[in-house]
Design a protein around this motif. Structure first.
Motif, mmCIF file in Angstrom:
data_model
loop_
_atom_site.group_PDB
_atom_site.id
_atom_site.type_symbol
_atom_site.label_atom_id
_atom_site.label_comp_id
_atom_site.label_asym_id
_atom_site.label_seq_id
_atom_site.Cartn_x
_atom_site.Cartn_y
_atom_site.Cartn_z
ATOM 1 N N ARG A 5 1.048 -1.243 0.033
ATOM 2 C CA ARG A 5 -0.166 -0.365 0.169
ATOM 3 C C ARG A 5 0.909 1.790 -0.044
ATOM 4 N N ARG A 6 1.561 1.086 0.546
ATOM 5 C CA ARG A 6 2.596 2.626 0.569
ATOM 6 C C ARG A 6 3.605 2.655 -0.565
ATOM 7 N N VAL A 7 4.336 1.326 -0.696
ATOM 8 C CA VAL A 7 4.562 2.012 -2.323
ATOM 9 C C VAL A 7 4.083 2.014 -3.626
ATOM 10 N N SER A 8 2.778 1.552 -3.135
ATOM 11 C CA SER A 8 1.686 2.124 -4.651
ATOM 12 C C SER A 8 1.218 3.880 -4.277
ATOM 13 N N HIS A 9 1.031 4.011 -3.093
ATOM 14 C CA HIS A 9 0.023 5.293 -2.914
ATOM 15 C C HIS A 9 1.830 6.479 -3.211
ATOM 16 N N GLU A 10 2.976 5.660 -2.570
ATOM 17 C CA GLU A 10 3.696 6.789 -3.456
ATOM 18 C C GLU A 10 4.161 6.938 -4.640
ATOM 19 N N PHE A 11 3.513 5.896 -5.055
ATOM 20 C CA PHE A 11 3.990 5.834 -6.930
ATOM 21 C C PHE A 11 2.883 6.843 -7.505
ATOM 22 N N LEU A 12 1.677 6.690 -7.031
ATOM 23 C CA LEU A 12 1.185 7.079 -7.665
ATOM 24 C C LEU A 12 0.844 8.783 -7.554
ATOM 25 N N GLU A 13 1.344 9.167 -6.133
ATOM 26 C CA GLU A 13 2.107 10.316 -6.010
ATOM 27 C C GLU A 13 2.595 11.123 -6.586
ATOM 28 N N ARG A 14 3.324 9.994 -7.383
ATOM 29 C CA ARG A 14 4.480 10.684 -7.802
ATOM 30 C C ARG A 14 4.444 11.196 -9.087
ATOM 31 N N GLN A 15 3.614 10.069 -9.645
ATOM 32 C CA GLN A 15 2.972 10.414 -10.774
ATOM 33 C C GLN A 15 1.554 11.023 -11.684
ATOM 34 N N GLY A 16 1.542 12.138 -10.112
ATOM 35 C CA GLY A 16 0.802 12.663 -10.119
ATOM 36 C C GLY A 16 -1.286 12.179 -10.254
ATOM 37 N N LEU A 17 -1.237 10.837 -9.782
ATOM 38 C CA LEU A 17 -2.739 10.638 -9.840
ATOM 39 C C LEU A 17 -2.630 10.453 -8.437
ATOM 40 N N THR A 18 -3.337 12.114 -7.669
ATOM 41 C CA THR A 18 -3.752 12.457 -6.877
ATOM 42 C C THR A 18 -4.976 12.401 -6.194
ATOM 43 N N THR A 19 -6.082 12.708 -7.629
ATOM 44 C CA THR A 19 -7.654 12.617 -7.768
ATOM 45 C C THR A 19 -8.089 10.957 -8.044
ATOM 46 N N ILE A 20 -8.724 10.374 -7.449
ATOM 47 C CA ILE A 20 -9.220 9.264 -7.380
ATOM 48 C C ILE A 20 -10.709 9.347 -7.364
ATOM 49 N N PHE A 21 -11.439 8.888 -8.572
ATOM 50 C CA PHE A 21 -12.431 8.635 -8.599
ATOM 51 C C PHE A 21 -12.995 7.575 -8.339
ATOM 52 N N GLY A 22 -14.091 7.388 -7.285
ATOM 53 C CA GLY A 22 -14.519 6.129 -6.522
ATOM 54 C C GLY A 22 -16.178 6.322 -6.357
ATOM 55 N N ASN A 23 -16.447 4.857 -5.726
ATOM 56 C CA ASN A 23 -17.194 4.386 -4.965
ATOM 57 C C ASN A 23 -17.132 2.543 -4.324
ATOM 58 N N PRO A 24 -16.528 3.164 -3.780
ATOM 59 C CA PRO A 24 -15.747 1.622 -2.242
ATOM 60 C C PRO A 24 -16.615 0.607 -1.918
ATOM 61 N N GLY A 25 -15.873 -0.815 -1.708
ATOM 62 C CA GLY A 25 -16.944 -1.052 -0.999
ATOM 63 C C GLY A 25 -15.741 -2.090 -0.493
ATOM 64 N N SER A 26 -16.307 -2.696 0.699
ATOM 65 C CA SER A 26 -15.534 -3.562 1.392
ATOM 66 C C SER A 26 -13.875 -3.966 1.526
ATOM 67 N N ASN A 27 -13.991 -4.423 -0.437
ATOM 68 C CA ASN A 27 -12.723 -4.659 -0.776
ATOM 69 C C ASN A 27 -12.027 -4.173 -0.851
ATOM 70 N N GLU A 28 -12.464 -3.038 -1.478
ATOM 71 C CA GLU A 28 -11.375 -2.199 -1.616
ATOM 72 C C GLU A 28 -11.290 -0.773 -0.441
ATOM 73 N N LEU A 29 -11.427 -0.881 0.817
ATOM 74 C CA LEU A 29 -11.155 0.094 1.372
ATOM 75 C C LEU A 29 -9.333 -0.246 2.265
ATOM 76 N N PRO A 30 -9.264 -1.867 2.251
ATOM 77 C CA PRO A 30 -7.364 -2.032 2.626
ATOM 78 C C PRO A 30 -6.791 -0.914 1.825
ATOM 79 N N PHE A 31 -6.960 -0.732 0.625
ATOM 80 C CA PHE A 31 -6.363 0.428 -0.563
ATOM 81 C C PHE A 31 -6.421 1.229 0.031
#
Length: 530
Positions: A5-31
């Motif tokens: 999770r930490r590596v993925s978040h940092e990768f997304l931030e460095r790539q500029g993908l910091t706006t996330i559009f979504g509708n989460p369910g239980s499987n998505e909460l850990p991300f």
């Protein structure tokens, strides 16, 4: 060692993908756990609206966007909207949650069986990593595939993977960059220039990719130096050329025979940034008139491979336009009036009853709103009225559902307005299409998006009535939708609304500049797309 999770978040931030559009369910909460404060999560109330908003946002910003979906059910809800993102070549990165790994085989509740296959053939790439340590690399591949293919990608991640140890090698991902260059070789460039300059009467056909690539003004310069008439490719999702420019001939009809007729008298058709062609109505005929050659230039390899006629150059339209402009330092003998002589719009038609003609609505938009307003249009039955009245002279002025499926318009308008908060944005939405993405109004209200929605209410699926005549089915059921009051619906979602019935009242309302979303409902007469 850092977590997946930490590596993925940092990768997304460095790539500029910091706006996330979504509708989460239980499987998505850990991300979403420990999501850094630099991220913004834009909640949509239905996955179709989520993808539509992300599509509009990505098109408006020119950047990939991350979309958070809930397992198989959420992915399925998103697929209708996804067809428009695919056709507009929008680089969305769809990440869906999956059950924990031990629960997938037994098909526990919320397990997505063969998750990558669910989204094929729509997405350009789909995967579920074989182990937790491969998640960051697979996430990077999903992003780079989306950028390189200009097509949505899909990654399914078991939710127990996010807390797992990523391994020391995962940090090597953080500095990755992927770049692409599609410049024609010297020989290819020389060939393209010779074909165009050697033609007696060339014709340009421009696709939505021209506007997506920021080539709107360059396309005008190219056409003016050639003195060549310009058509927009059929099934248009972005406007690549000013629609009242004297060289502009309109949007090509989406039938084989009518397209061929439009090419009559031209020895060369140069198609830039478009497939050849996205036909719709089955109107058969010869692909090309006798004596007409066609050359297609696009960076979409799939579009090149499936074209049924013509020659093709797989290259960046930007590079091709640039080298053509350099080769055409001196304009040809002008075949048309000067570019400053833009054609004026005709007087708007009026209706025979109390309802406004759509042309009256569009004339009001044209006159009362700033010239750089961006319009997201999903009112198919008013298509001919739209092009008769509007005067669009700026890049990014027009967005339309690329695949023709309803549901992009309202969410797309919210996404475009969020992506370009300093530019006026208007959604021109029919009452039939509004229902497919109506929940996007809630998101607009929550984020106080400065968006005007002009809701055209004619009480029927007008485009289907037109198609009924075209297909010889005049008595099809299920075409009328009476009894819908979108002012009350919008108010329920928190969007101020009003019902306007007079042209002057409409003009006065449009002249206002609120800093929040609003909906203006207008009853309009039934018209046909052409």
């Amino acid at each position: 060692m850092p977590s997946v999770r930490r590596v993925s978040h940092e990768f997304l931030e460095r790539q500029g993908l910091t706006t996330i559009f979504g509708n989460p369910g239980s499987n998505e909460l850990p991300f979403l756990a420990e999501l850094p404060d630099t991220f913004r999560y834009v909640l949509g109330l239905h996955e179709g609206a989520v993808v539509g908003m992300a599509d509009g946002y990505a098109q408006a910003t020119g950047r990939p966007v991350l979309v958070n979906l809930h397992a198989a059910s959420g992915s399925g809800n998103a697929m209708g909207a996804l067809t428009n993102a695919v056709a507009s070549r929008t680089p969305l990165v769809l990440v869906a949650g999956q059950q924990v790994r031990p629960a997938i085989g037994p098909e526990a509740n919320l397990a997505s069986v063969d998750a990558p296959a669910l989204m094929k053939p729509l997405v350009g790439w789909a995967a579920e990593p074989a182990c937790a340590q491969d998640v960051p690399r697979a996430l990077a591949q999903a992003l780079f595939e989306a950028e390189l293919q200009r097509r949505p990608t899909y990654l399914s991640v078991p939710y127990d993977d996010w807390a797992a140890d990523a391994g020391e090698n995962s940090l090597a991902l953080l500095g990755r960059r992927v770049q692409r260059a599609d410049t024609p070789s010297a020989e290819q460039a020389r060939w393209l220039v010779e074909q165009l300059t050697g033609a007696r009467r060339p014709l340009l056909v421009l696709g939505g990719d021209i506007d997506s690539a920021g080539l709107f003004d360059d396309a005008v310069r190219l056409a003016e130096r050639l003195g060549s008439p310009v058509w927009a490719a059929p099934s248009l999702f972005r406007l690549p050329f000013p629609n009242r420019h004297p060289l502009f001939r309109g949007v090509l009809p989406a039938g084989i025979g009518p397209v061929s007729e439009a090419f009559e008298g031209h020895d060369l058709v140069l198609v830039l940034g478009a497939p050849v062609f996205r036909y719709h109505e089955h109107l058969p005929g010869s692909y090309l008139p006798e004596g007409t050659r066609l050359i297609q230039v696009t960076d979409d390899a799939s579009a090149v491979a499936r074209a049924p006629m013509g020659e093709a150059l797989l290259a960046s339209p930007a590079a091709a336009v640039g080298l053509l402009l350099a080769a055409l330092d001196t304009p040809r003998e002008p075949a048309e009036p000067a570019a400053a002589d833009y054609r004026p719009a005709p007087e708007p038609r009026t209706s025979d009853d109390a309802r406004l003609h759509p042309e009256e609505v569009f004339a009001a938009l044209r006159d009362e709103l700033p010239h750089d307003t961006a319009y997201v249009v999903e009112s198919t039955s008013t298509n001919s009225s739209w092009w008769r009245q509007m005067d669009l002279r700026h890049s990014g002025s027009y967005y339309f559902p690329a695949a023709g499926g309803l549901g992009f318009g309202l969410p797309g308008a919210v996404g475009v307005a969020m992506g370009q908060p300093d530019r006026p944005v208007v959604g021109v939405i029919g009452d039939g299409s509004a229902n497919y993405g109506i929940t996007a109004l809630w998101t607009a209200a929550q984020h106080r998006v400065p968006l005007t929605v002009v809701l055209l209410r004619n009480g029927t699926y007008g485009a289907l009535r037109w198609f009924g005549g075209l297909l010889g089915v005049p008595d099809a059921p299920g075409l009328d939708i009476p009894g819908l009051d979108f002012t009350r619906i919008a108010e329920g979602y928190g969007v101020p609304s009003q019902h306007v019935s007079d042209p002057e009242e409409l003009r006065a309302v449009l002249a206002e500049r609120p800093d929040h979303p609003r909906l203006v409902q207008v009853d309009t007469a039934l018209t046909t797309p052409s």
